[in-house]
Design a protein around this motif. Structure first.
Motif, PDB file in Angstrom:
ATOM      1  N   LEU A 139       0.853  -1.202   0.000  1.00  0.00           N
ATOM      2  CA  LEU A 139       0.000   0.000   0.000  1.00  0.00           C
ATOM      3  C   LEU A 139       0.890   1.255   0.000  1.00  0.00           C
ATOM      4  N   PRO A 140       1.653   1.455  -1.088  1.00  0.00           N
ATOM      5  CA  PRO A 140       2.650   2.543  -1.080  1.00  0.00           C
ATOM      6  C   PRO A 140       2.027   3.927  -0.955  1.00  0.00           C
ATOM      7  N   GLU A 141       0.732   4.032  -1.324  1.00  0.00           N
ATOM      8  CA  GLU A 141       0.113   5.370  -1.282  1.00  0.00           C
ATOM      9  C   GLU A 141      -0.318   5.767   0.134  1.00  0.00           C
ATOM     10  N   LEU A 142      -0.245   4.808   1.082  1.00  0.00           N
ATOM     11  CA  LEU A 142      -0.723   5.104   2.450  1.00  0.00           C
ATOM     12  C   LEU A 142       0.438   5.396   3.395  1.00  0.00           C
ATOM     13  N   GLY A 143       0.149   6.216   4.409  1.00  0.00           N
ATOM     14  CA  GLY A 143       1.116   6.416   5.496  1.00  0.00           C
ATOM     15  C   GLY A 143       0.894   5.314   6.520  1.00  0.00           C
ATOM     16  N   VAL A 144       1.925   4.477   6.733  1.00  0.00           N
ATOM     17  CA  VAL A 144       1.800   3.327   7.646  1.00  0.00           C
ATOM     18  C   VAL A 144       2.696   3.549   8.862  1.00  0.00           C
ATOM     19  N   GLY A 145       2.106   3.546  10.065  1.00  0.00           N
ATOM     20  CA  GLY A 145       2.886   3.700  11.309  1.00  0.00           C
ATOM     21  C   GLY A 145       2.973   2.372  12.046  1.00  0.00           C
ATOM     22  N   LEU A 146       3.870   2.306  13.026  1.00  0.00           N
ATOM     23  CA  LEU A 146       4.084   1.067  13.773  1.00  0.00           C
ATOM     24  C   LEU A 146       4.279   1.388  15.250  1.00  0.00           C
ATOM     25  N   VAL A 147       3.514   0.712  16.123  1.00  0.00           N
ATOM     26  CA  VAL A 147       3.806   0.805  17.566  1.00  0.00           C
ATOM     27  C   VAL A 147       3.875  -0.601  18.164  1.00  0.00           C
ATOM     28  N   HIS A 148       4.856  -0.782  19.047  1.00  0.00           N
ATOM     29  CA  HIS A 148       4.935  -2.054  19.782  1.00  0.00           C
ATOM     30  C   HIS A 148       5.621  -1.804  21.115  1.00  0.00           C
ATOM     31  N   GLY A 149       5.635  -2.837  21.961  1.00  0.00           N
ATOM     32  CA  GLY A 149       6.099  -2.683  23.348  1.00  0.00           C
ATOM     33  C   GLY A 149       7.547  -2.290  23.492  1.00  0.00           C
ATOM     34  N   ARG A 150       8.363  -2.469  22.454  1.00  0.00           N
ATOM     35  CA  ARG A 150       9.792  -2.177  22.592  1.00  0.00           C
ATOM     36  C   ARG A 150      10.172  -0.744  22.192  1.00  0.00           C
ATOM     37  N   LEU A 151       9.204  -0.010  21.654  1.00  0.00           N
ATOM     38  CA  LEU A 151       9.511   1.385  21.298  1.00  0.00           C
ATOM     39  C   LEU A 151       9.645   2.216  22.568  1.00  0.00           C
ATOM     40  N   LYS A 152      10.500   3.212  22.543  1.00  0.00           N
ATOM     41  CA  LYS A 152      10.598   4.136  23.686  1.00  0.00           C
ATOM     42  C   LYS A 152       9.282   4.905  23.805  1.00  0.00           C
ATOM     43  N   GLY A 153       8.948   5.294  25.028  1.00  0.00           N
ATOM     44  CA  GLY A 153       7.678   5.980  25.286  1.00  0.00           C
ATOM     45  C   GLY A 153       7.437   7.158  24.358  1.00  0.00           C
ATOM     46  N   ALA A 154       8.497   7.983  24.171  1.00  0.00           N
ATOM     47  CA  ALA A 154       8.340   9.195  23.360  1.00  0.00           C
ATOM     48  C   ALA A 154       8.066   8.831  21.899  1.00  0.00           C
ATOM     49  N   GLU A 155       8.761   7.781  21.408  1.00  0.00           N
ATOM     50  CA  GLU A 155       8.572   7.330  20.012  1.00  0.00           C
ATOM     51  C   GLU A 155       7.135   6.857  19.812  1.00  0.00           C
TER      52      GLU A 155
END
Length: 691
Positions: A514-530
């Protein structure tokens, strides 16, 4: 006169310091503890089954002559002992064995063994069965009894526990167990006395009804079940009593803060919210600490109720602390409260384990001196170095992640060290009524049982992983229409690293597709601010699709998100799936939840996903979840210390819950009985002193 409680297990023959240490791991210190270490099931070893009649999965007794015993070198070395009787053959296989064992199982020896029939390389096999060489004759049918099976720990086997319990039963004749329940109560429910019940459960007589014992419904078992459920209820009422022994600050409604807050809300309270607000207002006005659980389905508006409670407390000159189990949920509350309360001239402070150094010292100083009235954070709020000037109210979100000990610990944070703060506990995990009565007996319960107007039902679709391409197209189409979507990755492994890796791979794959979409990612290992940054982008509409692990289960509110895809939903509990589904359906548009499962689905898996399709009501779903998975799973692990029953089975014995709730207050008037019953059934699991 001495009692069984006074006799240590070392009184028994063969129990030295080492075995006493092993038994202590099971909570067994005295003969009474041993007799209340009850069998959790029985095995029917009353007849020998001919080997030719055995079928796969059967469990039973076989007896025959050893034809040969040999060491077999496969992937793992094993001792293979072939037995025969007049009807056929059977193999006993041991992966752990001693030379003495091998020498004992010689050709021609007669052996009686008990085990479960499994397929093996040599035909039907028993793995590591219990066995006797040259056994005594089987007792005649009229004398045969069921064999009890006990919970074990490392270092002790069933035969040893059975032998010890048989020895302990000898002492029952001289030292009957003290019955702490009124005779009139036992007569009302036609229950046997405690000594007779314990004796029968450990050593059922030959004429006892086998089917009742196997199902846990024999009157002797039910006598013990009722007492165990009562002990749990009493232990929670003790928690309540301990907390309410201290006075609380009466937080009387004053000023116009609450009215100003309501005026700025873009919606009106529902009648259900109004009822709960009224309960809370009443409780906060008392000099007795409030202990109230507010249950409400996803999106029912619990946070608004919490904000109104906080404002009542602040207006009365007290401090308020709101605690959530995860950074992401605590941050969500912080943002909501800042948005609502700063226009009213109130400052909200943030405190979590990640607030360090100068910022932490400054926040702690302002709390201790009372310059700040409202603080929000994770359980870091209640670490030793956090002091309050005049803490009057603690709000705990998602209580099932915390336990009874925390409720006791909060007592000591109250104003002037002598007052207990009021406690408002919220959960978006609907808890079936009987379970709430049992697990939260120390709390008053309010339910927000309606959703705000305008919340549209969410259509739930169940499809196999093989149709992944269609699902991706569905995401493309929804986002092209200006909507947003979640894609939730779940993995059966407990490893957080693997879950995060799966989410990363999925996000990468979706970016390619889906190259036309903005795709974000969140998971438990990301820093809080990220994590917060990505969530903020999604909330602001800068991202179309958010790929996440189950960290988004609670607290994320994006009204424009109208589609959620949950991979491998069969691996999650119904309550968790219902929570995830509640991330959509928060705006005006029709919303959809796609459950994309791995085929083939088990019968159980199909029933669970069907239940989710059939209902939007969290309480109906919670009842179904309880039926399928049991109380420990529904409540979450922290609370289950209170729900690990020895004999009671929540589903089978839920009929006792109402009765026990009615009986408990009368027993509470007799502190000696309460203390003895709680000690008998829960041992040291709950400390009521200064926690």
């Amino acid at each position: 006169m001495a009692s069984l409680e006074d006799l240590p297990v070392t009184t028994l023959k063969g129990v030295g310091a080492a075995l006493a240490g092993t038994l202590a791991k099971l909570g067994i210190h005295s003969l009474q503890d041993l007799l209340f270490h009850l069998p959790h099931r029985y095995e029917d070893r009353t007849r020998v089954i001919p080997m030719g009649s055995l079928r796969l999965g059967d469990t039973g007794v076989a007896e025959g002559i050893v034809m040969r015993a040999e060491l077999v070198m496969g992937r793992r070395r094993s001792l293979q002992v072939t037995l025969k009787d007049d009807t056929g053959f059977l193999v006993m296989r041991f992966f752990h064995f001693s030379a003495a064992q091998k020498n004992q199982l010689t050709e021609g020896a007669r052996v009686r063994c008990y085990g479960e029939v499994r397929p093996g390389r040599a035909g039907f096999e028993f793995y590591h069965p219990e066995y006797q060489v040259n056994p005594p004759p089987m007792p005649p049918a009229e004398e045969a009894t069921l064999t009890p099976v006990y919970p074990l720990t490392e270092g002790i086997q069933q035969p040893r526990v059975r032998g010890l319990c048989r020895q302990a039963l000898e002492y029952l004749r001289r030292y009957p167990i003290r019955d702490w329940l009124p005779e009139s109560l036992l007569a009302d429910y036609q229950l046997p006395d405690i000594t007779a019940a314990v004796a029968l459960v450990h050593a059922p007589p030959a004429d006892a009804p086998v089917h009742l014992l196997m199902e846990g419904r024999h009157p002797a078992q039910q006598r013990l079940v009722m007492e165990e459920l009562l002990a749990h209820q009493l232990s929670l009422l003790l928690v309540r009593q301990q907390i309410q022994q201290r006075q609380a600050l009466p937080l009387l409604p004053t000023g116009d803060l609450v009215e100003r807050f309501l005026d700025q809300l873009p919606f009106s309270l529902t009648p259900a919210q109004g009822r709960v607000v009224s309960d809370v207002r009443q409780d906060l006005s008392q000099p007795l600490p409030m202990l109230r659980l507010v249950q409400g389905d996803v999106g029912s508006g619990k946070t608004v109720v919490a904000a109104m409670a906080a404002l009542q407390a602040v207006a009365a000159g007290a401090q308020v602390a709101l605690m959530a189990p995860t950074e992401i949920l605590a941050e969500q509350h912080f943002r909501n409260f800042v948005q609502w309360l700063e226009p009213l001239g109130l400052e909200v402070v943030w405190l979590s384990g990640k607030v360090k150094g100068k910022a932490r010292i400054e926040a702690l100083g302002r709390l201790a001196t009372g310059q700040v009235s409202l603080v929000i954070g994770t359980h870091a709020l209640f670490q030793g170095d956090v002091e309050f000037d005049r803490l009057g109210l603690v709000i705990v979100d998602e209580q099932h992640r915390f336990g009874v000990h925390q409720r006791l610990a909060l007592r000591d944070k109250g104003a002037e060290g002598r007052m207990a703060p009021h406690q408002l506990i919220m959960t978006a995990t609907p808890i079936p009524r009987t379970l709430a009565m049992s697990a939260y007996a120390d709390l008053d319960t309010s339910v927000i049982d309606e959703l705000p107007p305008g919340r549209k039902p969410i259509e739930t679709i169940v499809i196999p992983e093989a149709r992944r391409d269609e699902v991706i197209e569905r995401v493309r189409k929804a986002c092209a229409q200006g909507r947003q979507a979640y894609w939730v990755c779940t993995l059966i492994e407990e490893s957080e690293a693997l879950q995060c890796q799966a989410a990363e791979v999925t996000a990468e794959n979706l970016r390619e597709r889906l190259p036309e979409l903005g795709v974000g990612l969140v998971h438990g290992r990301l820093k809080g601010a990220e994590k917060a940054g990505v969530m903020e982008q999604f909330k602001n509409g800068d991202l179309d699709l958010l790929v996440a692990t189950t960290v988004i289960e609670v607290g994320v509110d994006v009204p424009n998100a109208s589609l959620i895809i949950i991979e491998n939903p069969e691996r999650l509990g119904l309550a968790q799936l219902h929570q995830l589904r509640g991330r959509v359906g928060r705006g005006e548009q029709a919303s959809f939840c796609v459950l994309m499962y791995q085929a083939p689905l088990s019968h159980n898996g199909r029933a669970r996903l069907q239940a989710l399709r059939d209902s939007q009501d969290g309480f109906v779903i919670a009842e179904k979840d309880l039926e399928i998975r049991g109380p420990g799973e529904v409540l979450g692990t922290r609370q289950t210390g209170m729900m690990q029953f020895r004999l009671a089975d929540f589903e089978r014995d839920r009929g006792w819950i109402e009765t026990v709730k009615d009986i408990a207050p009368g027993i509470m008037r007799h502190p000696r009985s309460v203390d003895a019953l709680v000690r008998r059934w829960l041992g040291e699991r709950v400390r009521y002193g200064d926690v």
